[in-house]
Scaffold this motif. Structure first.
Motif, mmCIF file in Angstrom:
data_model
loop_
_atom_site.group_PDB
_atom_site.id
_atom_site.type_symbol
_atom_site.label_atom_id
_atom_site.label_comp_id
_atom_site.label_asym_id
_atom_site.label_seq_id
_atom_site.Cartn_x
_atom_site.Cartn_y
_atom_site.Cartn_z
ATOM 1 N N VAL A 162 -17.166 28.988 -50.530
ATOM 2 C CA VAL A 162 -18.529 29.220 -50.399
ATOM 3 C C VAL A 162 -19.043 27.354 -50.168
ATOM 4 O O VAL A 162 -20.541 27.253 -50.241
ATOM 5 N N GLY A 163 -18.058 26.665 -49.803
ATOM 6 C CA GLY A 163 -18.369 25.176 -49.004
ATOM 7 C C GLY A 163 -17.367 24.788 -48.759
ATOM 8 O O GLY A 163 -16.164 24.949 -48.182
ATOM 9 N N VAL A 164 -17.671 23.462 -47.964
ATOM 10 C CA VAL A 164 -16.720 22.608 -47.264
ATOM 11 C C VAL A 164 -17.022 21.465 -46.656
ATOM 12 O O VAL A 164 -18.069 20.643 -46.798
ATOM 13 N N TYR A 165 -16.250 20.425 -46.707
ATOM 14 C CA TYR A 165 -16.921 18.462 -46.515
ATOM 15 C C TYR A 165 -15.670 18.067 -45.587
ATOM 16 O O TYR A 165 -14.147 18.984 -45.212
ATOM 17 N N VAL A 166 -15.885 17.475 -44.318
ATOM 18 C CA VAL A 166 -14.870 16.704 -43.888
ATOM 19 C C VAL A 166 -14.933 15.496 -44.049
ATOM 20 O O VAL A 166 -15.644 14.553 -44.416
ATOM 21 N N LEU A 167 -13.347 15.228 -44.230
ATOM 22 C CA LEU A 167 -13.480 13.769 -44.168
ATOM 23 C C LEU A 167 -13.026 12.808 -42.953
ATOM 24 O O LEU A 167 -11.562 13.677 -42.033
ATOM 25 N N VAL A 210 -22.522 23.692 -48.978
ATOM 26 C CA VAL A 210 -22.581 25.475 -49.184
ATOM 27 C C VAL A 210 -23.312 26.078 -49.162
ATOM 28 O O VAL A 210 -25.051 25.956 -48.381
ATOM 29 N N ALA A 211 -22.704 27.070 -49.462
ATOM 30 C CA ALA A 211 -23.864 28.268 -49.006
ATOM 31 C C ALA A 211 -25.164 28.307 -49.464
ATOM 32 O O ALA A 211 -25.510 27.846 -50.811
ATOM 33 N N GLU A 212 -25.774 28.233 -48.766
ATOM 34 C CA GLU A 212 -27.500 28.037 -49.199
ATOM 35 C C GLU A 212 -28.176 29.162 -50.537
ATOM 36 O O GLU A 212 -28.499 28.814 -51.341
ATOM 37 N N GLU A 213 -27.648 30.453 -50.581
ATOM 38 C CA GLU A 213 -27.737 31.134 -51.810
ATOM 39 C C GLU A 213 -27.017 30.305 -53.168
ATOM 40 O O GLU A 213 -27.212 31.433 -54.062
ATOM 41 N N LEU A 214 -25.918 29.688 -52.306
ATOM 42 C CA LEU A 214 -25.255 28.702 -53.945
ATOM 43 C C LEU A 214 -25.805 27.381 -54.163
ATOM 44 O O LEU A 214 -25.082 26.407 -54.929
ATOM 45 N N HIS A 215 -26.418 27.796 -54.042
ATOM 46 C CA HIS A 215 -27.140 26.272 -53.798
ATOM 47 C C HIS A 215 -27.377 25.921 -55.224
ATOM 48 O O HIS A 215 -28.303 26.383 -55.928
ATOM 49 N N GLY A 216 -27.979 24.513 -56.282
ATOM 50 C CA GLY A 216 -27.822 24.418 -57.275
ATOM 51 C C GLY A 216 -26.805 24.888 -58.287
ATOM 52 O O GLY A 216 -26.611 24.221 -59.667
ATOM 53 N N ARG A 217 -25.411 25.414 -57.811
ATOM 54 C CA ARG A 217 -25.248 25.179 -59.296
ATOM 55 C C ARG A 217 -23.340 24.397 -59.102
ATOM 56 O O ARG A 217 -22.962 24.470 -59.850
ATOM 57 N N GLY A 218 -23.159 23.087 -58.157
ATOM 58 C CA GLY A 218 -22.861 22.562 -58.739
ATOM 59 C C GLY A 218 -21.947 22.232 -57.454
ATOM 60 O O GLY A 218 -20.740 21.009 -58.097
ATOM 61 N N ILE A 219 -21.644 23.052 -56.343
ATOM 62 C CA ILE A 219 -20.530 22.943 -55.962
ATOM 63 C C ILE A 219 -20.553 22.219 -54.580
ATOM 64 O O ILE A 219 -19.592 20.904 -54.774
ATOM 65 N N GLY A 220 -21.575 21.311 -54.642
ATOM 66 C CA GLY A 220 -21.929 19.726 -54.041
ATOM 67 C C GLY A 220 -21.497 19.422 -54.179
ATOM 68 O O GLY A 220 -21.212 18.140 -54.020
ATOM 69 N N LYS A 221 -21.477 18.500 -56.057
ATOM 70 C CA LYS A 221 -21.419 17.821 -56.131
ATOM 71 C C LYS A 221 -19.934 17.497 -56.820
ATOM 72 O O LYS A 221 -18.980 16.778 -56.840
ATOM 73 N N SER A 222 -19.324 18.569 -56.829
ATOM 74 C CA SER A 222 -17.737 19.168 -56.907
ATOM 75 C C SER A 222 -17.044 19.101 -55.617
ATOM 76 O O SER A 222 -15.984 18.160 -55.366
ATOM 77 N N LEU A 223 -17.928 18.985 -54.333
ATOM 78 C CA LEU A 223 -17.149 18.691 -53.035
ATOM 79 C C LEU A 223 -16.716 16.772 -52.838
ATOM 80 O O LEU A 223 -16.062 16.354 -52.682
ATOM 81 N N VAL A 224 -18.095 16.422 -53.425
ATOM 82 C CA VAL A 224 -18.135 14.937 -53.078
ATOM 83 C C VAL A 224 -17.115 14.386 -53.780
ATOM 84 O O VAL A 224 -17.398 13.352 -54.108
ATOM 85 N N ARG A 225 -17.192 14.779 -55.076
ATOM 86 C CA ARG A 225 -16.433 14.307 -56.198
ATOM 87 C C ARG A 225 -14.558 14.675 -55.578
ATOM 88 O O ARG A 225 -14.102 14.026 -55.437
ATOM 89 N N HIS A 226 -14.371 15.963 -54.671
ATOM 90 C CA HIS A 226 -13.299 15.616 -55.059
ATOM 91 C C HIS A 226 -12.677 14.848 -53.604
ATOM 92 O O HIS A 226 -12.067 14.426 -53.682
ATOM 93 N N ALA A 227 -14.143 14.936 -52.623
ATOM 94 C CA ALA A 227 -13.582 14.069 -51.306
ATOM 95 C C ALA A 227 -13.787 12.257 -52.189
ATOM 96 O O ALA A 227 -12.784 11.643 -51.249
#
Length: 150
Positions: free
Chosen positions: A46-51, A66-83
């Motif tokens: 449902v999401g991806v990032y590259v370092l 993040v998959a477009e239909e899942l925007h607004g669920r905090g997935i992007g923020k979780s990915l950035v925090r994980h990075a």
């Protein structure tokens, strides 16, 4: 949701990566040099990032999608925090990210996650992309550079 390294031999989620960066050539280039992480939920990516290491103590977050239909669920923020946590754990001292001047939501997200604007690469997108890019009716021309000390 689990965030993990892309497994050896596992194909990167190009459909997601191309949401954040429409240049397949650039995406393939930094995938070959970077470390890819995926967010998986119910056996679906449902999401991806590259370092991407750029200097001895610096790594760049070059793609967050993040998959477009899942925007607004905090997935992007979780990915950035994980990075951020991954970069710290790997011993990097600085994490950088760049985004388009028209990427209003991403600019807000990065700043909420502790990044500060440190510069602007004027006409980055008009120099490096053949097709014009628009977001919410705004032409994407300049790369806004952000950084976070770890």
């Amino acid at each position: 949701m689990e965030i993990r390294n892309l497994h050896s031999g596992e194909a990167p989620p190009m459909e997601l990566l191309l949401l954040a960066d429409p240049s397949r050539k650039l995406v393939e280039e930094y995938l070959s040099r970077g470390e890819t992480y995926v967010a998986v939920e119910d056996h679906r990516t449902v999401g991806v990032y590259v370092l991407l290491p750029t200097r001895p103590d610096t790594v760049e977050l070059v793609n967050v999608a993040v998959a477009e239909e899942l925007h607004g669920r905090g997935i992007g923020k979780s990915l950035v925090r994980h990075a951020v946590q991954t970069a710290k754990a790997r011993g990097y001292r600085t994490l950088e990210v760049g985004t388009g001047n028209s990427s209003i939501g991403q600019l807000a997200l990065y700043q909420k996650c502790g990044f500060r604007i440190v510069g602007v690469d004027i006409d980055f997108f008009t120099r490096h992309y053949e097709e014009e890019i628009y977001e919410d009716g705004i032409p994407c021309r300049d790369m806004i550079r952000l950084s976070q000390d770890l």
